[in-house]
Write an enzyme that holds these catalytic residues in place. Structure first.
Site, PDB file in Angstrom:
ATOM      1  CB  CYS A 112     -15.195  34.140 -43.489  1.00 38.95           C
ATOM      2  SG  CYS A 112     -16.074  33.683 -42.001  1.00 38.95           S
TER       3      CYS A 112
ATOM      4  CG  ASP B  94     -13.795  29.185 -33.760  1.00 45.88           C
ATOM      5  OD1 ASP B  94     -12.999  28.766 -32.898  1.00 45.88           O
ATOM      6  OD2 ASP B  94     -14.017  30.389 -33.950  1.00 45.88           O
TER       7      ASP B  94
ATOM      8  CG  HIS C 224      -0.751  54.964 -38.252  1.00 48.71           C
ATOM      9  ND1 HIS C 224      -1.012  56.102 -37.561  1.00 48.71           N
ATOM     10  CD2 HIS C 224      -1.796  54.789 -39.085  1.00 48.71           C
ATOM     11  CE1 HIS C 224      -2.166  56.602 -37.952  1.00 48.71           C
ATOM     12  NE2 HIS C 224      -2.660  55.817 -38.871  1.00 48.71           N
TER      13      HIS C 224
ATOM     14  CD  GLU D  20     -17.593  30.793 -35.457  1.00 54.39           C
ATOM     15  OE1 GLU D  20     -16.399  30.815 -35.795  1.00 54.39           O
ATOM     16  OE2 GLU D  20     -18.156  31.764 -34.916  1.00 54.39           O
TER      17      GLU D  20
HETATM   18  C1  PEP Z   1     -13.468  31.020 -38.081  1.00 54.62           C
HETATM   19  O1  PEP Z   1     -13.682  30.564 -36.966  1.00 54.62           O
HETATM   20  O2  PEP Z   1     -13.263  30.330 -39.096  1.00 54.62           O
HETATM   21  C2  PEP Z   1     -13.418  32.476 -38.278  1.00 54.62           C
HETATM   22  C3  PEP Z   1     -13.310  33.004 -39.477  1.00 54.62           C
HETATM   23  O3  PEP Z   1     -13.467  33.265 -37.180  1.00 54.62           O
HETATM   24  P1  PEP Z   1     -12.227  33.548 -36.177  1.00 54.62           P
HETATM   25  O4  PEP Z   1     -10.988  32.984 -36.830  1.00 54.62           O
HETATM   26  O5  PEP Z   1     -12.200  35.011 -36.029  1.00 54.62           O
HETATM   27  O6  PEP Z   1     -12.628  32.816 -34.965  1.00 54.62           O
HETATM   28 MG    MG Z   2     -14.494  31.751 -35.376  1.00 61.39          MG
END
Ligand code: PEP
Ligand code: MG
Length: 564
Positions: A498, A451, A185, A427
């Site tokens: 992402c 990744d 929190h 990835e």
């Molecule tokens: C990634 O691999 O780019 C990703 C967003 O996942 P994580 O960083 O959670 O492995």
């Molecule tokens: Mg990843």
């Protein structure tokens, strides 16, 4: 002198260090107890004072956010909870001193919460401790903590959520904590208050004196003690620029991210708990591009139930108010450990039993998560995203489980979202190569550069020794991204990103030129990225030229030209 820590909220700050020690032990040792009636009375007085403090805090214009207000209201309820009050009074009546009675009652309640199989309720143990400490401060005559002066950098082992909530935003420039997880929190409140924050910081009053000026660089994760006049001047300038830029960006955060030639790119948030949504909305994120659901599993010693997961996913979907929320199925393994799954140690965990591989071998667990996501689809626009895909069968098997889950829910008359999307993280090099095939089986792709870089370049993402090779501007990665976007668009599906590259402003000219439809990042990066998109033209940077680069530095220096 340089001290390092883990960045939670990015930024730079300069200010006077103030240590926060709450040494209850010392005061407890010197406390003189009276007879039982006196102790009961002292407790009643402490209760009244503590309650008034909370009332004042809630009525003040300290600028409490909604979540802070919620926590403070919960504290008020706990403080006056009949069972809690009775327990303390009984302990005091049986001969315990009032402070000991408070500690004992808090302990009892903590044990009770611990026995409840609910991570949310277990987290409430901290609230119980916080409320108990508030009573202790009154009983032991410990003055409430107050910030001394302006431009304060607060340093503590840990800070109670209610103290964090009461910290004045104008006076505190940064918070450095020795402990504190991302889901505590305290850290949630620090984030919502926008304090530059680092955890894992080992800094004590022997290393820097109270009131001494220090520099916090929570971009690089560095703290400078006894800085030179030159360093201070340099960082103060950076702070000024940061403040001006932030104010300007926040004014424009809710505007869409349209390039000068009218192409809109969706800017979404990467989150790891429903609490992250408040800031995501405030910072202009358009939905969620990645919800890292590992958080539930890592915070718990047992598997979270369907209901617990459903409540969290539903909360995210509702807060997104019609924007898409992409919920990634469990991505455990690699560097992410979890007590509730007894996984064996591996020689090479990043190439081992991870993510979808685990889920497809624990089908009950996987289906529980899928059911919870499908059910959340009733409350907003939701997508299921599969991590670490390397084979088509991983997609088709997951889709089969999704269909099975829908049939089950239907039979049980439990409502679920009919139109929940199904996508994959791209990835791994295998998913890049197979993208034209995989695209026919899913509704969207999201490129996970974190990744993808490590698997493409054979560079462990956590290994400092080979860190110099870890670079998403490496032409092999750039070409992979191009291949994935082309495959997605040829198959008529959208493609997002992402991984960390999505929030890097330097990468934007390329990401626009290659035709990315969505970019997902931590909320604090969104206003800056959106502004940058608005200043560029989608085809301003030549995709052809970038794809012709054969060196990482060539890509980087070409991109730098656009941001001058
Ligand atoms: C990634 O691999 O780019 C990703 C967003 O996942 P994580 O960083 O959670 O492995
Ligand atoms: Mg990843």
């Amino acid at each position: 002198m340089l001290v390092r820590g883990n960045v939670v909220v990015e930024g730079v700050a300069t200010g006077k260090i103030q240590f926060l020690h709450m040494d209850y032990e010392e005061h407890l040792r010197t406390y003189t107890a009276g007879d039982t009636e006196t102790e009961k009375e002292k407790y009643q007085q402490a209760l009244e004072l503590a309650s008034k403090d909370l009332e004042r805090l809630l009525a003040s214009d300290e600028g409490l956010s909604e979540s802070e207000r919620g926590i403070m209201e919960a504290h008020q309820m706990l403080l006056e909870d009949v069972a809690f009050v009775e327990a303390i009074t009984e302990y005091a009546g049986s001969g315990m001193s009032a402070p000991k009675a408070v500690l004992q009652a808090v302990d009892d309640f903590k044990t009770m919460f611990d026995a409840i199989d609910d991570p949310y309720l277990r987290e409430r143990q901290n609230d119980m401790v916080d409320v108990g400490n508030r009573l202790l401060r009154k009983l032991l005559n410990i003055p409430e903590f107050s910030i001394e002066g302006e431009d304060v950098i607060l340093c503590a082992k840990d800070i109670e959520p209610s103290i964090m909530a009461g910290l004045p935003e104008k006076k505190v420039k940064a918070v450095l904590l020795e402990s504190g997880s991302k889901t505590s929190h305290t850290v949630i409140i620090a984030k919502s208050k926008g304090f530059v924050t680092m955890v894992g910081v080992e800094l004590n009053s022997e290393m820097a004196a109270q009131g001494e000026e220090i520099i916090v660089d929570a971009v690089k994760g560095e703290i400078f003690l006894q800085p030179s006049a030159e360093q201070l001047k340099d960082f103060r300038k950076q702070v000024e620029q940061q403040e001006e830029e932030h104010a300007y960006l926040m004014e424009r955060a809710q505007l869409p991210a349209c390039t000068r030639d009218g192409k809109e790119v969706l800017v979404a948030a990467n989150i790891s708990s429903p609490e992250d949504m408040e800031k995501a909305c405030e910072y202009g994120c358009q939905g969620v591009g990645l919800f890292r659901t590992e958080f539930f599993f890592m915070a718990s010693s047992r598997l979270p139930s369907e209901e617990e997961q459903f409540q969290a996913y539903k909360s995210v979907a509702e807060q997104a108010k019609g924007d898409l929320c992409v919920i990634r199925t469990l991505d455990i393994g690699g560097d992410k450990h979890c007590d509730c799954l007894q996984l064996e140690e591996e020689e090479n965990p990043f190439l081992g039993f991870r993510a979808i591989r685990i889920c497809l071998q624990s089908k009950d667990m996987f289906k529980t998560q899928i059911r919870a996501i499908l059910r959340a689809g009733v409350y907003g626009k939701v997508g299921i995203m599969i991590p670490m895909v390397t084979m088509l069968s991983e997609i088709t098997e997951t889709r089969k489980l999704i269909e099975e889950a829908k049939v089950e829910l239907q039979a049980e008359r439990i409502p679920y979202g009919e139109d929940v999307l199904v996508g994959i993280m791209v990835e791994t090099p295998a998913s890049v190569i197979m993208a034209p095939v995989f695209a026919k089986y899913v509704d969207f792709f999201s490129i996970g550069t974190n990744d993808l870089v490590q698997y493409t370049l054979a560079v462990d993402r956590g290994n400092q020794t080979v860190n110099y090779l870890y670079d998403y501007f490496n032409p092999a990665v750039v070409q992979s991204i191009h291949r994935v976007v082309t495959a997605a668009h040829e198959a008529g599906i959208w493609v997002g990103m992402c991984g960390e590259m999505a929030g890097d402003r330097l990468a934007l000219p390329f990401l626009l030129a290659v035709g990315m439809d969505e970019l997902s990042m931590s909320a604090s990066q969104a206003p800056g990225v959106k502004e940058q998109i608005r200043s560029l033209e989608s085809g301003q940077c030549s995709l052809e030229k970038i794809l012709q680069c054969s060196e990482t530095e060539e890509v980087r220096s070409y991109l730098k030209e656009f941001l001058k």
